[in-house]
Write a protein that holds these residues in place. Sequence first.
Motif, PDB file in Angstrom:
ATOM      1  N   ALA A  50      -3.623 -13.795   7.230  1.00 59.14           N
ATOM      2  CA  ALA A  50      -3.988 -12.840   6.184  1.00 59.14           C
ATOM      3  C   ALA A  50      -3.784 -11.380   6.565  1.00 59.14           C
ATOM      4  CB  ALA A  50      -5.450 -13.051   5.785  1.00 59.14           C
ATOM      5  N   GLY A  51      -3.604 -11.076   7.850  1.00 62.42           N
ATOM      6  CA  GLY A  51      -3.545  -9.683   8.279  1.00 62.42           C
ATOM      7  C   GLY A  51      -2.428  -8.895   7.620  1.00 62.42           C
ATOM      8  N   ARG A  52      -2.738  -7.657   7.213  1.00 66.27           N
ATOM      9  CA  ARG A  52      -1.746  -6.811   6.537  1.00 66.27           C
ATOM     10  C   ARG A  52      -1.706  -5.415   7.159  1.00 66.27           C
ATOM     11  NH1 ARG A  52      -2.064  -7.676   0.118  1.00 66.27           N
ATOM     12  NH2 ARG A  52       0.045  -6.850   0.361  1.00 66.27           N
ATOM     13  N   HIS A  53      -2.051  -5.320   8.439  1.00 63.94           N
ATOM     14  CA  HIS A  53      -2.139  -4.011   9.069  1.00 63.94           C
ATOM     15  C   HIS A  53      -0.779  -3.341   9.230  1.00 63.94           C
ATOM     16  CE1 HIS A  53      -6.292  -5.211  10.868  1.00 63.94           C
ATOM     17  NE2 HIS A  53      -6.360  -4.875   9.604  1.00 63.94           N
ATOM     18  N   THR A  54       0.259  -4.120   9.479  1.00 60.59           N
ATOM     19  CA  THR A  54       1.590  -3.515   9.528  1.00 60.59           C
ATOM     20  C   THR A  54       1.975  -2.964   8.159  1.00 60.59           C
ATOM     21  OG1 THR A  54       2.419  -4.794  11.407  1.00 60.59           O
ATOM     22  CG2 THR A  54       4.050  -4.004   9.826  1.00 60.59           C
ATOM     23  N   GLU A  55       1.667  -3.716   7.105  1.00 65.87           N
ATOM     24  CA  GLU A  55       1.951  -3.222   5.759  1.00 65.87           C
ATOM     25  C   GLU A  55       1.206  -1.913   5.486  1.00 65.87           C
ATOM     26  OE1 GLU A  55       2.067  -6.201   2.420  1.00 65.87           O
ATOM     27  OE2 GLU A  55       1.367  -7.514   4.030  1.00 65.87           O
TER      28      GLU A  55
END
Length: 486
Positions: A306-311
Motif C-alpha cells: 500500500a505504500g505511496r511515499h515515492t508517489e
Amino acid sequence: MTTTPAAGTADSRPADLLIVDADIVTMASDRAVVSGGAIAVVDGRIAAIGPAATLRAAYPGSPELDAAGCLVVPGLVNAHQHTTADPLVRSSIPDDVPARQAIFDWIVPLHGAVTGEDDELSATLTAVESLSYGVTTLLEPGTVAHPLRVAHGLRAAGIRARVGGWGWDTPEAPYAMPAADTLAAQADTVAALAGDPLVTGWITLVGHDLVSDDLFTGAAELADRLDVPMTWHLSPGPEDPAAYAAAGRARPVRHLHDLGVLGPRLLLGHAVWLDDAELAALAETGTAVASCPGAYLRLGQGFSRAGRHTELYRAGGRLALGCDSHNAGDTPDLWRAARLFAGLERDRGIPDPLRADEIFALATIDGAAAVGLAALTGSVEVGKAADLVVLDTRTVPWTPRGDLPTQLVWGAAGHTVRDVLVDGRMVVRDRRITTVDVDALREEATHRRVALLRRAGIDIPHRWPTVPATEYCARRTVPDGALPPL
C-alpha cells in the motif's frame, strides 16, 4: 566556498577544530563533493570549507582531525524515533503477533510501568546508539510520561533532538486526558525546553483515531501560537481508515484536511495507507511524512502493498526517514532504513522509483527540510551547525570506491562511522562515544530491563532454550574412542 579571515590579520584566531584532507559530501543544492578538502569549525558552526593550507593560514594554531582517506557527510536526520520503554526491552515482542496485540499486550503495560529514571536512561541509550550510526538529529514523536526526563537523557548523550509528551483524549484509551489538559501539558513541555541549544520541544499527539477534532484543531492552534512544529501518527496500516469510516469520518488525511490542520508545520508519522485524494492533500498543503520501512516490515503493516511515499515525493511532497521504536524497527540505524526504503520501492515495480542519491537526501538535507531544520543541519555548508560524520573509507567495505550515493545507500556505510560531531562537539571519536560511560550505561540498562518487565507483569518468551555450559557439556560429551575419523 570559503569564508575566512585573511591569513595573518588581527582577526585571525584558532578554530575549535580543522577537519583536514577529507572528501566532503556537501549535500548542498549543487550536490558538490569537495575532494581533499578541509572544514573549519568555530563556535559549533561550519566557518569555512576549502583547501587545508588555506584554512590553516586563516586559523593558525587550530587543533586538527586527520581525515585522510575518509569521507565527511552531513549528520543523518531520524525523523521518527521513539526513545522510551522499548529500548530497555528491545527485540522482545514476538514477531508473529499482530501490531495491535503488540501494542496492547506489550507497549501499553510497559509505558504504564516505566519510571522517570527508566525514560531518561532509555533515551540516553537510544541517543548513544543513534550517534554511533552517525545520526545527529533525532525527533522523538511522543513519549507517554516523562518528556523532560527524556530531554535530559538525550542532552546527556549530546544529540540534537525534539521532544514532546504524547497526547490523546479518547476516554476509553489508556492514559487519555481531556483535550484542555493535554494541550496544557504540551505547552508546558515546549516552554520548559525553550532556549535549549540542542533539545527543543514540539507538539506530539498520538493521532490515529484516538484524538478528538477539538484536540486536533487545538494542537494546531497551539503550535501556531508557540511557533513550533508538531507530529502525529496516522495510517501505518489499514486500521485507521477503517476506524475513521466506522466513526462516520472521511478518510484520515482528508478528515484532517477538512479540519484545516494540515500544513508545513505538521509531520505525519507513517501515512502509508493513502488514497489518491489523501496523497494530493499532503502534497498540496506541504505536510511532511516520516517513512519508517523497517517498522512496517517488522509489524507486517502492508508497506510493500500500500505504500505511496515515492508517489508523494514525485508529486512534490515532503518526505523524511525514520526508524520508529526498538520493538518495531528494532534499531535506530537510519542507513538500514534508507536501504530498506530503496529496495522495497524498487521491488514493488513502481514507475520511477527513488534513486540512491535521492534517498540519501531523504536521510540528510531533504529530511532536515521535512522537519523544519534545513537552515540548521542536513548539509555541509558554511554557516550551518557542524553536525558532521567521518566515514573511514580506507576500510574493506569501501574498497574500491564506487558511485558515492550508491555506496552510501546500498553499501555498508553505517559500519564505517569513525567520528561524529554535533554542534561542533566531538561525540564519537575513533568509534567510541565520548559523552557517556557506555559500560555503566549497559550495566544499568540490563538491570532496569529486568525490573521493568517484572513491574509490567510481562514474561519474555524465549524460542531457544538457555543451557548452562556445564550441563550442555555433560550432555554432549563423546565417550573416549567414539569420535569418528577425520
